[in-house]
Structures are given as structure tokens and as C-alpha cells.
Design a protein around this motif. Structure first.
Motif, mmCIF file in Angstrom:
data_model
loop_
_atom_site.group_PDB
_atom_site.id
_atom_site.type_symbol
_atom_site.label_atom_id
_atom_site.label_comp_id
_atom_site.label_asym_id
_atom_site.label_seq_id
_atom_site.Cartn_x
_atom_site.Cartn_y
_atom_site.Cartn_z
ATOM 1 N N GLY A 230 -28.180 39.198 -94.265
ATOM 2 C CA GLY A 230 -28.880 39.073 -92.997
ATOM 3 C C GLY A 230 -27.978 38.729 -91.837
ATOM 4 N N ALA A 231 -26.668 38.645 -92.075
ATOM 5 C CA ALA A 231 -25.717 38.305 -91.014
ATOM 6 C C ALA A 231 -25.172 39.568 -90.358
ATOM 7 C CB ALA A 231 -24.571 37.472 -91.583
ATOM 8 N N ASP A 232 -24.776 39.456 -89.098
ATOM 9 C CA ASP A 232 -24.160 40.574 -88.386
ATOM 10 C C ASP A 232 -22.676 40.658 -88.735
ATOM 11 O OD1 ASP A 232 -26.568 41.082 -87.138
ATOM 12 O OD2 ASP A 232 -26.084 39.843 -85.388
ATOM 13 N N VAL A 233 -22.136 41.876 -88.684
ATOM 14 C CA VAL A 233 -20.726 42.118 -88.987
ATOM 15 C C VAL A 233 -20.073 42.829 -87.808
ATOM 16 C CG1 VAL A 233 -19.106 43.351 -90.471
ATOM 17 C CG2 VAL A 233 -21.081 42.197 -91.484
ATOM 18 N N ILE A 234 -18.898 42.315 -87.391
ATOM 19 C CA ILE A 234 -18.086 42.964 -86.367
ATOM 20 C C ILE A 234 -16.855 43.539 -87.050
ATOM 21 C CG2 ILE A 234 -16.746 42.640 -84.258
ATOM 22 C CD1 ILE A 234 -18.587 40.280 -83.598
ATOM 23 N N ASP A 235 -16.720 44.858 -87.010
ATOM 24 C CA ASP A 235 -15.625 45.554 -87.686
ATOM 25 C C ASP A 235 -14.526 45.849 -86.671
ATOM 26 O OD1 ASP A 235 -13.910 47.184 -89.087
ATOM 27 O OD2 ASP A 235 -15.453 48.579 -89.775
ATOM 28 N N LEU A 236 -13.348 45.214 -86.846
ATOM 29 C CA LEU A 236 -12.226 45.410 -85.933
ATOM 30 C C LEU A 236 -11.413 46.655 -86.258
ATOM 31 C CD1 LEU A 236 -10.851 41.752 -85.615
ATOM 32 C CD2 LEU A 236 -12.602 42.889 -84.244
ATOM 33 N N GLY A 237 -11.702 47.290 -87.401
ATOM 34 C CA GLY A 237 -10.959 48.486 -87.785
ATOM 35 C C GLY A 237 -9.608 48.143 -88.392
ATOM 36 N N LEU A 238 -8.696 49.138 -88.347
ATOM 37 C CA LEU A 238 -7.340 48.936 -88.866
ATOM 38 C C LEU A 238 -6.624 47.899 -87.999
ATOM 39 C CD1 LEU A 238 -4.913 49.825 -90.657
ATOM 40 C CD2 LEU A 238 -4.408 51.527 -88.898
ATOM 41 N N CYS A 239 -6.137 46.841 -88.624
ATOM 42 C CA CYS A 239 -5.513 45.759 -87.854
ATOM 43 C C CYS A 239 -4.669 44.895 -88.782
ATOM 44 C CB CYS A 239 -6.583 44.913 -87.150
ATOM 45 S SG CYS A 239 -7.704 44.023 -88.255
ATOM 46 N N GLY A 240 -4.106 43.836 -88.231
ATOM 47 C CA GLY A 240 -3.356 42.873 -89.015
ATOM 48 C C GLY A 240 -4.217 41.680 -89.364
ATOM 49 N N THR A 241 -3.810 40.937 -90.378
ATOM 50 C CA THR A 241 -4.564 39.750 -90.790
ATOM 51 C C THR A 241 -4.756 38.791 -89.626
ATOM 52 O OG1 THR A 241 -3.836 39.910 -93.098
ATOM 53 C CG2 THR A 241 -4.512 37.749 -92.330
ATOM 54 N N GLU A 242 -3.712 38.628 -88.804
ATOM 55 C CA GLU A 242 -3.828 37.680 -87.706
ATOM 56 C C GLU A 242 -4.840 38.129 -86.657
ATOM 57 O OE1 GLU A 242 -0.116 38.329 -84.826
ATOM 58 O OE2 GLU A 242 0.389 38.350 -86.951
ATOM 59 N N GLU A 243 -5.114 39.434 -86.581
ATOM 60 C CA GLU A 243 -6.131 39.900 -85.643
ATOM 61 C C GLU A 243 -7.530 39.496 -86.111
ATOM 62 O OE1 GLU A 243 -5.358 43.758 -83.490
ATOM 63 O OE2 GLU A 243 -3.936 44.013 -85.145
ATOM 64 N N VAL A 244 -7.723 39.399 -87.421
ATOM 65 C CA VAL A 244 -8.990 38.871 -87.945
ATOM 66 C C VAL A 244 -9.078 37.377 -87.663
ATOM 67 C CG1 VAL A 244 -10.311 38.399 -90.052
ATOM 68 C CG2 VAL A 244 -9.335 40.663 -89.676
ATOM 69 N N TYR A 245 -7.975 36.654 -87.861
ATOM 70 C CA TYR A 245 -7.963 35.228 -87.528
ATOM 71 C C TYR A 245 -8.300 35.028 -86.050
ATOM 72 C CZ TYR A 245 -5.298 34.512 -91.905
ATOM 73 O OH TYR A 245 -4.879 34.472 -93.216
ATOM 74 N N PHE A 246 -7.608 35.767 -85.193
ATOM 75 C CA PHE A 246 -7.836 35.642 -83.751
ATOM 76 C C PHE A 246 -9.274 36.026 -83.397
ATOM 77 C CE2 PHE A 246 -8.058 37.569 -79.537
ATOM 78 C CZ PHE A 246 -7.593 36.529 -78.748
ATOM 79 N N GLY A 247 -9.736 37.147 -83.961
ATOM 80 C CA GLY A 247 -11.085 37.616 -83.657
ATOM 81 C C GLY A 247 -12.152 36.634 -84.088
ATOM 82 N N THR A 248 -11.953 35.993 -85.240
ATOM 83 C CA THR A 248 -12.934 35.023 -85.728
ATOM 84 C C THR A 248 -13.110 33.900 -84.721
ATOM 85 O OG1 THR A 248 -12.383 35.552 -88.027
ATOM 86 C CG2 THR A 248 -13.515 33.468 -87.625
ATOM 87 N N LYS A 249 -12.001 33.406 -84.185
ATOM 88 C CA LYS A 249 -12.087 32.326 -83.195
ATOM 89 C C LYS A 249 -12.531 32.847 -81.830
ATOM 90 C CE LYS A 249 -9.360 28.698 -80.932
ATOM 91 N NZ LYS A 249 -10.424 27.681 -81.000
ATOM 92 N N PHE A 250 -11.899 33.907 -81.347
ATOM 93 C CA PHE A 250 -12.157 34.417 -80.004
ATOM 94 C C PHE A 250 -13.604 34.883 -79.844
ATOM 95 C CE2 PHE A 250 -12.182 37.960 -76.937
ATOM 96 C CZ PHE A 250 -11.654 37.313 -75.821
ATOM 97 N N LEU A 251 -14.162 35.475 -80.894
ATOM 98 C CA LEU A 251 -15.525 36.005 -80.839
ATOM 99 C C LEU A 251 -16.563 34.989 -81.314
ATOM 100 C CD1 LEU A 251 -14.651 39.539 -82.258
ATOM 101 C CD2 LEU A 251 -15.174 38.983 -79.871
ATOM 102 N N ASN A 252 -16.122 33.757 -81.552
ATOM 103 C CA ASN A 252 -17.018 32.678 -81.998
ATOM 104 C C ASN A 252 -17.808 33.071 -83.241
ATOM 105 O OD1 ASN A 252 -16.408 30.808 -79.850
ATOM 106 N ND2 ASN A 252 -17.580 32.139 -78.485
ATOM 107 N N ALA A 253 -17.127 33.717 -84.177
ATOM 108 C CA ALA A 253 -17.768 34.104 -85.436
ATOM 109 C C ALA A 253 -17.780 32.922 -86.402
ATOM 110 C CB ALA A 253 -17.051 35.292 -86.049
ATOM 111 N N ASP A 254 -18.626 33.030 -87.408
ATOM 112 C CA ASP A 254 -18.745 31.960 -88.401
ATOM 113 C C ASP A 254 -17.816 32.169 -89.587
ATOM 114 O OD1 ASP A 254 -21.110 30.706 -87.052
ATOM 115 O OD2 ASP A 254 -22.004 32.647 -87.547
ATOM 116 N N GLY A 255 -17.175 33.332 -89.639
ATOM 117 C CA GLY A 255 -16.257 33.614 -90.727
ATOM 118 C C GLY A 255 -15.583 34.951 -90.513
#
Length: 454
Positions: A65-90
Motif C-alpha cells: 500500500g506504499a508509494d514507490v519513486i523509481d529513480l531509474g539507473l543510478c548509483g547507490t548514493e543517489e538512492v541515499y540522497f533521494g531517500t533524504k531529499f524526497l522525505n521518503a520513509d525508506g
């Protein structure tokens, strides 16, 4: 179903037997059940199975039931950054980094990009995935959104450089056909827009999941000459190469010499302390003297931590440290959600070289001479505990200090060593350093290896 792909800090497994789309879906359902998120960020590396594993993991989160934001092809640190920058829960990055081509895996974080390791939820997620005891499917599934967040990530990276002091520089960049290429292109465009006099020479630049030039792992001795040769060929000021998901970067000086990660830790510590006097720097216990001396000389506070990203990040948060570094080429930054980055380190080095109007060789050769080390040496052993005990018994009588923060560290007047067991295989990892005596370093290294491999 026993899921052997769960490791101490992440998920890694052989494709087909240990990791497939069914297992990825289970992990997604279990991850969501454990975190109870409203929004989750996902990304994936260049491996050919990464998109389908990402899709399966994401479907598990959507079914919760949770929403997913797909960043596509990227680096691990872009997921780390995106999680914080986009105020995601994980967040979850599908990657096997530098593992063989028939492997894949996942690196998962909670809010603020805090790591999820065995002691902080990974064991619970594994149990739920194995037994399928996760939450029922939601009546209304979550929504999947494709988002290019790279512009925000690159804008953040630009904050680590003082553009007014930048000197002209030619840099060889070797993405190893991994995920780094597109991000480097975006960084290059941002640098040009700001008038930075930086020229990139790109090798193995295009992402290619078949890895035509080998799995990107610049620690492999057979790969290191590739970047070094290009530095010489193009007369570059610097060489940089990354692993597959570019959470680690490796540097070559202008003479094509590979620089061990240990000495880069000292450089980056100094770079931060020049701007933030009195700041705290976290380091790992494998090689220490160079880092300790640089931090002390620049008025900082050096704080030792168990090696491994989960421990370093936890220690940095507890101490409010500005930077943390491991000799394995993992570098962590307070302003980057305390996460590791493979792009920030070389940007800081470029900034430091410009401000000091010097070269990388000049900066590190004196430190390498002051504290020579052969780098980490692995030995396969029949019984790791027995080998550790054998070494301890042989050297404990002459040691002036003993430390068991991470493995065994013994210190003597002019040299020291650290010995650690691998978490996953019958391997012992040895690190040795001396106070300016390369012959002593060679002698003690050989003596220790003979005893370990006895």
C-alpha cells in the motif's frame, strides 16, 4: 525457504539459486511490513537483471500500500540522497557492486538514509520473507512514479567546491562500464555551467551490464593499470575510477601511481578541518597513525569506530562528526545524510589541489613515506580463530598497546598491525604500517603472513 542472500549489511546472492524475482518480491513485502512506509525510493545499477529485480521489489512495496519513486539507473548514493531529499520513509538500491556477473543484491535504508543491517531490521525482514508472514495485501495498492532526481543530487555535489579558486585540471574518469557514466555526464555539465576549467577524459564510460572490460573493481591489481595508463597517455592531473554502483572511488596521481584509500582519508580529513576547525573525524582501526596525526595537527578530534558502513554511520551520528573514512575507499559525509559517496571525495580532492596550488603526488607522497603500508592482504585459512590466536600469542609480549575494537590491533614502538576475520568466509585480513620504515614494513608483513598461513 531459507534465504541465504541475506548478509550482515545487505543482500547479495547468486542469480537463480539465491536471488530471483520471487525472492525480490518477498523482500519488498517484508521490507514494507517492517518499515510501514508511506513512500519508498528505489534505484538500480547496470546489471542485466537489476530492472526486473527492482520491479519485483517495488511490486512488493506497492502491494503493501506504499508509494514507490523509481529513480531509474543510478548509483547507490543517489538512492541515499533521494531517500533524504524526497522525505521518503525508506530506500532500496538493487546492485551487486563489484560481485561476479552472476550475482545481484540490494542495499536498503530507512528514513534519512539510515542503514538497515542485521541488528537493525535486516534479520526481521529476512524472517518475514522466508516465512511469508508479512502484512496482507492492501485494498488499494500504492502508486509508482518515475522520477529523475539527478539535478538535485548534482546541485548538492556542487556545494563541495569553491569555484573561484579552481585551477585548470585534466581528469581521467573510468566508470568501468558501471552506473557512474550518466551521473558523471551530469556533473560535467554542471561544472561547465559554472565555468569550472575541468576537462574529463572518459574511458569505459558507457553503462554495459555485460561488463566487457571486467566487473568494475579498481582494487583488483589487473584493473589498476587501465586508469594509470590513460593518465600517462593524456598527461592528466588526476585519475578517478569507481566500482559498479560508484559508492567508492579510487584515485591515481599525475604520475599514474595508485593511491591507497588510507591516505585519501587523511587528505579529506584535512580538507574538512581547514573549513571547520575542531570538527570530529571518524576513522576505522585497520590503519590509523596517518589519520590520527593529520586530524590532531589540524585541530580536529579523531574518533575510532568499528569498520563497516553501519557502524561508521552510527558513530558519526552519535558524535556529530563531519566526515568518516575507511581505508577501503568508503567515505561518509554529515551533509550527505551521513552516507557514503563515491563522487564527493574526488570533488573535494580537486578543490584541495586548487586551493593549495599543488598536485596529488605532492600531497600524498610525504604521508606515504611517513607511514608506509602494503595495503590490506587477505589470507585463506582453515581455522580463522586458531590463526588469530597463533599471531596473538607470538606478538602480545612485545606489544605496548592492544586494541580489540575491530579484530586484533597490536602496537609497537615503530610499527603496528590489525588482523580481522571476514564475516562471510574463512579469510583473515591483515594491515601493517610503520613509522617511516619501509624495510621494517616488508619484514613484519612477511613474518605475519608466514605465521597466519602456517
Amino acid at each position: 525457504m531459507e534465504l541465504t542472500c541475506f548478509k550482515a549489511y545487505d543482500i547479495r546472492g547468486e542469480l537463480g539459486t539465491e536471488l530471483n524475482t520471487d525472492i525480490a518480491y518477498r523482500i519488498g513485502r517484508a521490507f514494507a511490513t517492517f518499515l510501514k512506509p508511506k513512500k519508498v525510493v528505489v534505484g538500480w545499477d547496470v546489471r542485466e537483471t537489476s530492472p526486473e529485480l527492482k520491479d519485483a521489489f517495488a511490486q512488493g512495496v506497492l502491494d503493501f500500500g506504499a508509494d514507490v519513486i523509481d529513480l531509474g539507473l543510478c548509483g547507490t548514493e543517489e538512492v541515499y540522497f533521494g531517500t533524504k531529499f524526497l522525505n521518503a520513509d525508506g530506500g532500496c538500491m538493487v546492485t551487486a557492486s563489484h560481485n561476479p556477473i552472476n550475482y545481484n543484491g540490494m542495499k536498503m535504508v530507512r528514513d534519512e538514509a539510515k542503514p538497515i543491517s542485521r541488528d537493525t531490521g535486516l534479520a526481521d525482514i529476512r524472517k518475514m520473507a522466508e516465512t511469508e508472514t508479512y502484512s496482507e495485501k492492501a485494498a488499494t495498492p500504492g502508486t509508482l512514479t518515475q522520477l529523475d532526481n539527478r539535478a538535485a543530487y548534482v546541485e548538492h555535489l556542487m556545494g563541495y567546491i569553491e569555484f573561484e579558486t579552481l585551477k585548470p585540471m585534466k581528469i581521467v574518469v573510468n566508470a568501468g562500464n558501471g552506473a557512474a557514466g550518466p551521473s558523471l555526464d551530469a556533473i560535467e555539465a554542471a561544472l561547465k555551467e559554472k565555468g569550472a576549467p575541468i576537462e574529463f577524459i572518459k574511458i569505459n564510460h558507457e553503462p554495459d551490464g555485460t561488463f566487457p572490460n571486467g566487473i568494475p573493481n579498481p582494487l583488483l591489481h589487473e584493473q589498476q593499470p587501465v586508469t594509470g595508463k590513460a593518465v600517462k597517455e593524456y598527461g592528466a592531473d588526476l585519475g578517478v575510477a569507481w566500482d559498479g554502483d560508484f559508492d567508492r572511488c579510487f584515485l591515481w596521481d599525475e604520475d599514474a601511481n595508485f593511491i591507497e584509500g588510507y591516505y585519501i582519508v587523511g587528505l579529506l580529513a584535512e580538507a574538512f578541518l581547514v573549513k571547520q576547525p575542531g570538527a570530529k573525524i571518524v576513522y576505522d582501526p585497520r590503519l590509523t597513525w596517518n589519520t590520527q596525526e593529520i586530524v590532531e595537527a589540524n585541530g580536529g578530534e579523531a574518533i575510532q569506530s568499528v569498520s563497516g558502513h553501519a557502524f561508521i554511520k552510527e558513530k558519526m551520528r552519535a558524535e556529530d562528526a563531519v566526515y568518516g573514512g575507511e581505508m577501503s575507499a568508503h567515505h561518509y559525509f554529515k551533509d550527505f545524510a551521513y552516507a557514503d559517496s563515491g563522487m564527493i571525495p574526488w570533488l573535494l580532492v580537486v578543490d584541495l589541489l586548487s586551493r593549495k596550488q599543488t598536485t596529488l603526488k605532492t600531497l600524498v607522497e610525504q604521508r606515504m613515506a611517513m607511514y608506509p603500508s602494503p595495503g590490506e592482504i587477505n589470507s585463506k585459512v582453515a581455522d580463522a580463530d586458531e590463526a588469530m590466536a597463533r599471531v596473538y600469542d607470538a606478538y602480545k609480549g612485545d606489544a605496548i598497546a592492544e586494541d580489540r575494537v575491530d579484530g586484533l590491533s597490536l602496537e609497537f614502538a615503530d610499527w603496528r598491525f590489525n588482523l580481522r576475520k571476514s564475516n562471510t568466509e574463512p579469510v583473515i585480513r591483515l594491515n601493517v604500517e610503520t613509522r617511516g620504515d619501509k624495510d621494517l614494513m616488508d619484514e613484519k608483513t612477511q613474518d605475519l603472513l608466514a605465521l597466519i598461513r602456517q
